[in-house]
Scaffold this motif. Structure first.
Motif, PDB file in Angstrom:
ATOM      1  N   THR A  70      54.110  12.158  92.834  1.00  0.00           N
ATOM      2  CA  THR A  70      55.009  12.101  93.977  1.00  0.00           C
ATOM      3  C   THR A  70      54.452  11.154  95.035  1.00  0.00           C
ATOM      4  O   THR A  70      53.340  10.629  94.903  1.00  0.00           O
ATOM      5  CB  THR A  70      55.215  13.511  94.559  1.00  0.00           C
ATOM      6  N   HIS A 121      52.248  18.981  91.853  1.00  0.00           N
ATOM      7  CA  HIS A 121      52.697  17.671  92.290  1.00  0.00           C
ATOM      8  C   HIS A 121      51.459  16.932  92.800  1.00  0.00           C
ATOM      9  O   HIS A 121      50.710  17.465  93.620  1.00  0.00           O
ATOM     10  CB  HIS A 121      53.707  17.792  93.442  1.00  0.00           C
ATOM     11  N   VAL A 138      58.601  12.176  91.121  1.00  0.00           N
ATOM     12  CA  VAL A 138      59.338  12.923  92.143  1.00  0.00           C
ATOM     13  C   VAL A 138      59.416  12.012  93.366  1.00  0.00           C
ATOM     14  O   VAL A 138      58.453  11.904  94.137  1.00  0.00           O
ATOM     15  CB  VAL A 138      58.635  14.251  92.489  1.00  0.00           C
ATOM     16  N   ASP A 169      60.769  10.047  96.998  1.00  0.00           N
ATOM     17  CA  ASP A 169      61.089  10.517  98.350  1.00  0.00           C
ATOM     18  C   ASP A 169      62.500  10.143  98.768  1.00  0.00           C
ATOM     19  O   ASP A 169      62.982  10.599  99.805  1.00  0.00           O
ATOM     20  CB  ASP A 169      60.074   9.986  99.369  1.00  0.00           C
TER      21      ASP A 169
END
Length: 331
Positions: free
Chosen positions: A38, A55, A81, A83
């Motif tokens: 992430t 994560h 993942v 933003d």
């Protein structure tokens, strides 16, 4: 008193004999470890429904990858993942997308580590679906468009290959996805990049924790129009055959635990390597039972993964990969 001529217990008498005659062997070389990367810095956030799975931001990824490599695991399945999300899932195929950045980092840190890139849109679309959505406002319906989605999946696959991904793993279940991605990779010069097709992916209740991990829960409806009905077995062979004819290099069954009959069917009907995905709820159920002292975690996991192998799996994707690698060293 008469005695049996055949005494099968003779070959179970001690550990040495049992090891000699063991038919199915689990190896660290069979394992692929999934990672969720992430944005941000200093992020190591445990996923509540998946104890021990995190994560990770890019700055902490290097330490994790070195640990995975030191355990002898040779392949990572990479999930991003992001933003930002939009209806076209544009960050999935951006040059500086999270998967692309993570791939370059992994290949720099551990050049021999195989990066398997999950090629899908659901984590990157604002809808949480694996493709382009068409809204019919008059009828109040929404449809996941097949062919329009393929174009974005091809862009994603090529972008991931350009970043250094060793294997492209499209998980979207759109019709014709393997042929489209194969053509796109070849045109971009990646003729030697294999495709690990999510050939038999069921619309399963076993994905719940993963959707927490990937932040990919559909914002409306479900995925039953493109993922398979759990009641269907013959359809699995049609899906796999289609992927074989379109140029897939590996065939996956997902989930694994409730579908070992499908793993066996693919093994018996096709000559490509078969991949079993030991999915999130399969992991989390064992974790929950072990936390309550109801099961022997190590014994359950090793027995389950051996079962996948016995059913016909050549490769196993599992969140337990690091634990299994350590346990196998101790045996």
């Amino acid at each position: 008193m008469s005695f049996p001529i055949t005494r099968l217990r003779r070959l179970r008498g001690n550990a040495g004999i049992r090891n000699l005659v063991r038919e199915t062997r689990l190896s660290v070389n069979d394992l692929i470890y999934p990672l969720f990367v992430t944005t941000g810095t200093g992020v190591k956030e445990e996923i509540p429904s998946m104890p021990g799975v995190y994560h990770l931001s890019l700055d902490l990824l290097e330490e994790e990858v070195r640990e995975v490599s030191a355990l002898g695991i040779q392949a990572i399945l990479l999930f991003g993942v992001p933003d930002t999300k939009d209806e076209a899932g544009s960050s999935a195929y951006a040059e500086e997308g999270i998967v692309q950045q993570a791939t370059r980092l992994i290949k720099r840190v551990t050049p021999d580590m195989l990066v398997v890139a999950d090629t899908c849109l659901c984590q990157f679309t604002s809808t949480g679906h694996c493709g382009v959505v068409h809204y019919d406002e008059a009828c109040g319906t929404a449809e996941i468009l097949n062919d329009e989605s393929l174009a974005l999946l091809v862009k994603t696959a090529v972008s991931q290959a350009e970043a250094g991904a060793d294997i492209i793993a499209p998980s979207n279940m759109m019709d014709g996805y393997v042929a489209a991605i194969r053509s796109g990779l070849d045109e971009a010069g990646f003729t030697n990049t294999p495709i690990m097709a999510y050939s038999v992916k069921y619309a399963s209740a076993f994905y719940g924790p993963f959707r927490d991990a990937a932040h990919s829960t559909p914002q409306f409806g479900d995925r039953k129009t493109y993922q398979m009905d759990p009641a269907n077995g013959r359809e699995a062979l049609r899906e796999a055959e289609s992927d074989v004819l379109e140029g897939a290099d590996l065939l996956m069954v997902k989930p694994a635990l409730a579908y070992m009959d499908i793993i066996r069917a693919l093994k018996e009907n096709f000559d490509l390597p078969v991949v079993a995905y030991n999915v999130s709820a399969e992991y989390s159920m064992v974790k929950a039972a072990a936390a309550n002292g109801w099961v022997d975690e190590r014994a359950i996991v090793l027995e389950t993964l051996t079962g996948f192998k016995r059913a016909g799996a050549d490769i196993i994707i599992t969140y337990y990969a690091k634990d299994v690698a350590a346990w196998l060293r101790e045996n």
